[in-house]
Design a protein around this motif. Structure first.
Motif, PDB file in Angstrom:
ATOM      1  N   ARG A 104     -12.239 -30.152 -22.264  1.00 49.11           N
ATOM      2  CA  ARG A 104     -13.374 -30.811 -21.617  1.00 49.11           C
ATOM      3  C   ARG A 104     -13.316 -32.339 -21.746  1.00 49.11           C
ATOM      4  O   ARG A 104     -14.281 -32.991 -22.147  1.00 49.11           O
ATOM      5  N   LEU A 219      -7.313 -21.597 -10.721  1.00 50.04           N
ATOM      6  CA  LEU A 219      -6.901 -22.771 -11.481  1.00 50.04           C
ATOM      7  C   LEU A 219      -7.853 -23.968 -11.347  1.00 50.04           C
ATOM      8  O   LEU A 219      -8.190 -24.597 -12.361  1.00 50.04           O
ATOM      9  N   PRO A 220      -8.315 -24.323 -10.143  1.00 46.69           N
ATOM     10  CA  PRO A 220      -9.268 -25.443 -10.065  1.00 46.69           C
ATOM     11  C   PRO A 220     -10.563 -25.170 -10.825  1.00 46.69           C
ATOM     12  O   PRO A 220     -11.146 -26.096 -11.410  1.00 46.69           O
ATOM     13  N   LYS A 223      -9.988 -25.682 -14.573  1.00 42.89           N
ATOM     14  CA  LYS A 223     -10.044 -27.116 -14.887  1.00 42.89           C
ATOM     15  C   LYS A 223     -11.493 -27.587 -14.916  1.00 42.89           C
ATOM     16  O   LYS A 223     -11.885 -28.392 -15.766  1.00 42.89           O
ATOM     17  N   GLN A 224     -12.271 -27.099 -13.983  1.00 44.60           N
ATOM     18  CA  GLN A 224     -13.674 -27.500 -13.898  1.00 44.60           C
ATOM     19  C   GLN A 224     -14.447 -27.054 -15.131  1.00 44.60           C
ATOM     20  O   GLN A 224     -15.357 -27.748 -15.594  1.00 44.60           O
ATOM     21  N   TYR A 227     -10.506 -26.352 -19.203  1.00 41.14           N
ATOM     22  CA  TYR A 227      -9.101 -26.169 -19.580  1.00 41.14           C
ATOM     23  C   TYR A 227      -8.268 -27.321 -19.022  1.00 41.14           C
ATOM     24  O   TYR A 227      -8.502 -27.791 -17.908  1.00 41.14           O
ATOM     25  N   VAL A 228      -7.303 -27.770 -19.807  1.00 42.51           N
ATOM     26  CA  VAL A 228      -6.475 -28.909 -19.429  1.00 42.51           C
ATOM     27  C   VAL A 228      -5.033 -28.443 -19.279  1.00 42.51           C
ATOM     28  O   VAL A 228      -4.462 -27.860 -20.207  1.00 42.51           O
ATOM     29  N   SER A 230      -1.265 -29.247 -16.537  1.00 38.85           N
ATOM     30  CA  SER A 230      -0.647 -30.117 -15.536  1.00 38.85           C
ATOM     31  C   SER A 230      -0.868 -29.576 -14.130  1.00 38.85           C
ATOM     32  O   SER A 230      -0.852 -28.359 -13.896  1.00 38.85           O
ATOM     33  N   ALA A 231      -1.012 -30.494 -13.192  1.00 34.08           N
ATOM     34  CA  ALA A 231      -1.093 -30.110 -11.778  1.00 34.08           C
ATOM     35  C   ALA A 231       0.229 -29.514 -11.309  1.00 34.08           C
ATOM     36  O   ALA A 231       0.273 -28.832 -10.283  1.00 34.08           O
ATOM     37  N   GLN A 238       0.915 -21.308 -15.484  1.00 31.27           N
ATOM     38  CA  GLN A 238      -0.353 -20.925 -14.875  1.00 31.27           C
ATOM     39  C   GLN A 238      -0.843 -19.599 -15.442  1.00 31.27           C
ATOM     40  O   GLN A 238      -2.033 -19.437 -15.752  1.00 31.27           O
TER      41      GLN A 238
END
Length: 277
Positions: A104, A219-220, A223-224, A227-228, A230-231, A238
C-alpha cells in the motif's frame, strides 16, 4: 592614585566573574503548519511462520541475519496455560523480518511494521504443483496471537487491511503464513480484514464461483488493493501474486489461477477497505 585605581579595577573584575549568566530561553517551535505527506511510523503488522522448531527459531531470530519483534510458541509448556510469547526486539526499534517488501505505497516494511513469528513447520509446495501441504495452527497459539495483535493494532491505530502476511508484502519471495493460517477466523473476531459474504454473493451475481478469470482483470485490482509488483511481471510472477491473495482471502483455492470467487472477494475488499493513495 594609580595603586587605588588598580584595586578598584580588580574588584570590578571579580564582580564580573561571579555574575551568573542569564538562562538560555529555548526557541519556540512553530506548529502552525502540518504536512499532508506523512504516515505513522508503525502502520502494519506482519505475520510469519518459522519453519524451524521453537529452540531453533530463537537461535535464528536472535542471530545477526534476521529478527522479529515477537515469537509465539506452538504449544504451552508443562507449567503454562498458554504458549510462550517471546519479545525479541522492542517495538520502537526496527526488526529485520520483512526484507525486500512493499504494501500500500510503503516500501521496506522493516521500518514501519511489527513482525510476529509463529512456530510452525510451514507450507510446502512441490515444484510444478499448484497445491501444497501446510501445518495447521493450534487454537492456543491463535488465541495468544489474537490478543497480541489486537493490543498492537489498538496501540498504533493500525487499519485492518494493514494486518497482513509476509506473502502479501513479498509475493514473489514468500508464502508464509500460508493457506492454513486462519485469517477469516481472526477477522470474525475483529482482527484484520475479510470480505463480507453478503457483498461477495451480490458481486458474484449468480455466476459460478469456480469459473476461471483472466489475469488481466485481477491484476489492476490487486494493485488497487495494495499489492506491489512490476507492470512487466511474467506469467509465473502474476500467478504468484494471485496466489498470495488467495492464500490470505481464498485458501480453498491457492492455485494462483483466479476465478469468479477470487474476483468477487477482491472487489468486496476494495469496497470495504479502500486505499486512499
Amino acid at each position: 592614585m594609580k595603586k587605588g585605581f588598580l584595586i578598584i579595577l580588580a574588584l570590578l573584575s571579580g564582580c564580573q566573574a561571579t555574575t551568573p549568566s542569564s538562562p538560555t530561553v529555548p526557541q519556540a517551535i512553530n506548529t502552525t503548519y502540518v504536512a499532508r505527506s506523512h504516515q505513522p511510523r508503525i502502520n502494519a503488522i506482519v505475520i510469519h511462520y518459522t519453519v524451524a522448531d521453537e529452540q531453533r527459531a530463537i537461535t535464528l531470530l536472535t542471530g545477526k541475519q534476521v529478527s522479529s519483534h515477537y515469537l509465539i510458541a506452538q504449544y504451552p509448556k508443562d507449567h503454562q496455560t498458554s504458549p510462550e510469547i517471546y519479545q525479541l526486539v522492542p517495538e520502537e526499534q526496527a526488526a529485520w523480518h520483512a526484507g525486500l517488501s512493499a504494501w500500500r505505497g510503503t516500501y521496506n516494511l522493516n521500518k514501519t511494521s511489527i513482525g510476529i513469528e509463529l512456530v510452525n513447520r510451514g507450507y510446502s509446495l512441490p515444484s510444478g504443483q499448484h497445491h501444497g501441504h501446510c501445518e495447521s495452527y493450534p487454537p492456543q497459539q491463535i488465541a495468544v496471537l489474537d490478543k497480541l495483535v489486537r493490543e498492537i493494532a489498538e496501540r498504533y491505530k493500525i487499519e485492518p487491511a494493514n494486518i497482513i502476511g509476509h506473502s502479501d508484502i513479498a509475493p514473489l519471495r514468500k508464502v508464509d503464513p500460508g493457506p492454513c493460517f486462519p485469517w477469516q477466523q481472526l477477522a470474525q473476531q475483529g482482527v484484520g480484514a475479510w470480505p463480507d459474504q453478503k457483498r461477495v454473493n451480490k458481486l458474484l451475481a449468480g455466476r459460478a464461483p469456480d469459473t476461471p478469470v483472466d489475469n488481466a482483470l485481477l491484476l489492476p485490482l490487486l494493485k488497487q488493493y495494495g499489492y506491489v509488483f512490476s507492470a512487466h511481471a511474467t506469467p509465473q510472477e502474476q500467478r504468484q501474486v494471485i496466489r498470495a491473495f488467495q492464500m490470505h482471502f481464498q485458501p480453498e483455492n491457492s492455485s494462483g489461477q483466479g476465478d469468479q470467487l477470487t474476483l468477487a472477494r477482491l472487489q468486496a475488499l476494495l469496497l470495504q477497505y479502500p486505499w486512499h493513495h
